[in-house]
Write a protein that holds these residues in place. Structure first.
Motif, PDB file in Angstrom:
ATOM      1  N   PRO A 133       0.871  -1.408   0.039  1.00 48.44           N
ATOM      2  CA  PRO A 133       0.058  -0.018  -0.030  1.00 48.44           C
ATOM      3  C   PRO A 133       0.807   1.428   0.046  1.00 48.44           C
ATOM      4  O   PRO A 133       1.974   1.198   0.292  1.00 48.44           O
ATOM      5  CB  PRO A 133      -0.689  -0.314   1.298  1.00 48.44           C
ATOM      6  CG  PRO A 133      -0.009  -1.031   2.061  1.00 48.44           C
ATOM      7  CD  PRO A 133       0.791  -1.853   1.317  1.00 48.44           C
ATOM      8  N   LYS A 134       0.335   2.570  -0.152  1.00 55.01           N
ATOM      9  CA  LYS A 134       0.948   3.928  -0.342  1.00 55.01           C
ATOM     10  C   LYS A 134       1.362   4.260   0.950  1.00 55.01           C
ATOM     11  O   LYS A 134       2.264   4.690   1.183  1.00 55.01           O
ATOM     12  CB  LYS A 134       0.261   4.780  -1.031  1.00 55.01           C
ATOM     13  CG  LYS A 134      -0.040   4.673  -2.540  1.00 55.01           C
ATOM     14  CD  LYS A 134      -0.633   5.766  -2.844  1.00 55.01           C
ATOM     15  CE  LYS A 134      -2.317   5.584  -3.165  1.00 55.01           C
ATOM     16  NZ  LYS A 134      -2.931   6.716  -3.875  1.00 55.01           N
ATOM     17  N   ASN A 135       0.494   3.538   2.004  1.00 56.51           N
ATOM     18  CA  ASN A 135       0.634   4.140   3.291  1.00 56.51           C
ATOM     19  C   ASN A 135       1.187   2.958   4.153  1.00 56.51           C
ATOM     20  O   ASN A 135       0.987   2.964   5.462  1.00 56.51           O
ATOM     21  CB  ASN A 135      -0.607   4.520   3.965  1.00 56.51           C
ATOM     22  CG  ASN A 135      -1.644   3.431   3.885  1.00 56.51           C
ATOM     23  OD1 ASN A 135      -1.529   2.582   3.313  1.00 56.51           O
ATOM     24  ND2 ASN A 135      -2.874   3.930   4.822  1.00 56.51           N
ATOM     25  N   LEU A 136       2.510   2.244   3.523  1.00 57.84           N
ATOM     26  CA  LEU A 136       3.015   1.323   4.404  1.00 57.84           C
ATOM     27  C   LEU A 136       4.123   1.984   5.431  1.00 57.84           C
ATOM     28  O   LEU A 136       4.691   2.945   4.838  1.00 57.84           O
ATOM     29  CB  LEU A 136       3.838   0.397   3.352  1.00 57.84           C
ATOM     30  CG  LEU A 136       4.420  -0.948   3.908  1.00 57.84           C
ATOM     31  CD1 LEU A 136       3.471  -2.064   4.699  1.00 57.84           C
ATOM     32  CD2 LEU A 136       5.194  -1.549   3.130  1.00 57.84           C
ATOM     33  N   ILE A 137       4.049   1.444   6.468  1.00 49.03           N
ATOM     34  CA  ILE A 137       4.989   2.092   7.550  1.00 49.03           C
ATOM     35  C   ILE A 137       6.264   0.940   7.400  1.00 49.03           C
ATOM     36  O   ILE A 137       6.065  -0.369   7.822  1.00 49.03           O
ATOM     37  CB  ILE A 137       4.332   2.019   8.966  1.00 49.03           C
ATOM     38  CG1 ILE A 137       3.072   3.065   9.020  1.00 49.03           C
ATOM     39  CG2 ILE A 137       5.512   2.474   9.730  1.00 49.03           C
ATOM     40  CD1 ILE A 137       2.535   3.162  10.244  1.00 49.03           C
ATOM     41  N   ARG A 138       7.364   1.286   7.194  1.00 45.20           N
ATOM     42  CA  ARG A 138       8.593   0.325   7.276  1.00 45.20           C
ATOM     43  C   ARG A 138       8.976   0.208   8.568  1.00 45.20           C
ATOM     44  O   ARG A 138       9.076   1.171   9.381  1.00 45.20           O
ATOM     45  CB  ARG A 138       9.734   1.094   6.414  1.00 45.20           C
ATOM     46  CG  ARG A 138       9.353   1.091   4.787  1.00 45.20           C
ATOM     47  CD  ARG A 138       9.564  -0.045   3.969  1.00 45.20           C
ATOM     48  NE  ARG A 138       9.044   0.341   2.650  1.00 45.20           N
ATOM     49  CZ  ARG A 138       8.806  -0.631   2.049  1.00 45.20           C
ATOM     50  NH1 ARG A 138       9.061  -1.614   2.102  1.00 45.20           N
ATOM     51  NH2 ARG A 138       8.553  -0.367   0.708  1.00 45.20           N
ATOM     52  N   ASP A 139       9.095  -1.009   8.891  1.00 46.25           N
ATOM     53  CA  ASP A 139       9.639  -1.478  10.346  1.00 46.25           C
ATOM     54  C   ASP A 139      11.002  -1.016  10.461  1.00 46.25           C
ATOM     55  O   ASP A 139      11.908  -1.104   9.416  1.00 46.25           O
ATOM     56  CB  ASP A 139       9.838  -2.939  10.648  1.00 46.25           C
ATOM     57  CG  ASP A 139       8.168  -3.473  10.756  1.00 46.25           C
ATOM     58  OD1 ASP A 139       7.357  -2.682  11.154  1.00 46.25           O
ATOM     59  OD2 ASP A 139       8.088  -4.670  10.559  1.00 46.25           O
ATOM     60  N   SER A 140      11.368  -0.527  11.621  1.00 48.95           N
ATOM     61  CA  SER A 140      12.881   0.067  11.815  1.00 48.95           C
ATOM     62  C   SER A 140      13.973  -1.077  12.237  1.00 48.95           C
ATOM     63  O   SER A 140      13.562  -2.195  12.766  1.00 48.95           O
ATOM     64  CB  SER A 140      13.209   1.033  12.690  1.00 48.95           C
ATOM     65  OG  SER A 140      11.792   1.485  13.376  1.00 48.95           O
TER      66      SER A 140
END
Length: 140
Positions: A133-140
């Motif tokens: 998705p466009k609003n994917l949060i990448r894990d750190s």
């Protein structure tokens, strides 16, 4: 049941105006898509950009995908086709094309959201198994 072109099979054509696809109705429960005579196979393309209702992390996306692939074969179709669809969904478009063609999968949509096997079984894939998705949060 014979093939649609045999003398024993009684098939009639039907065009689904919503989908723009021509079907041969082989029986009351089986509708087989007919490929256009212009070379046949649709080329696999990545789905359009999409947005999840809430921002999700990559690990949440992978969990959604795993849940889908674990349960998908229980809704019908053949396991080997589901396995091929998963491999194609996780590959780049060129490799996806090879996988789809070698498994005999018929694409209704080039983005692989709706497919059929050679026996006419329908397979629907949610967009989240095909792209991020466009609003994917990448894990750190």
């Amino acid at each position: 049941m014979g093939c649609a072109g045999s003398s024993q099979a009684k098939a009639e054509g039907k065009r689904d105006s919503n989908l723009g696809t021509y079907y041969i109705i082989v029986s009351t429960t089986l509708m087989m898509p007919v490929l256009p005579m212009t070379g046949g196979v649709k080329q696999v393309k990545k789905p359009r950009s999409w947005k999840h209702p809430q921002p999700i992390t990559i690990s949440q996306l992978f969990q959604l995908r795993e849940e889908f692939w674990d349960t998908a074969p229980h809704y019908g179709g053949r396991k080997e086709i589901w396995d091929a669809l998963r491999a194609a969904a996780e590959a780049d478009p060129k490799l996806s094309q090879v996988i789809v063609e070698s498994a005999g999968i018929i694409l209704q949509n080039p983005d692989m959201t709706v497919c059929f096997d050679e026996r006419g079984a329908r397979y629907e894939l949610p967009t989240y198994v095909l792209s991020e998705p466009k609003n994917l949060i990448r894990d750190s």
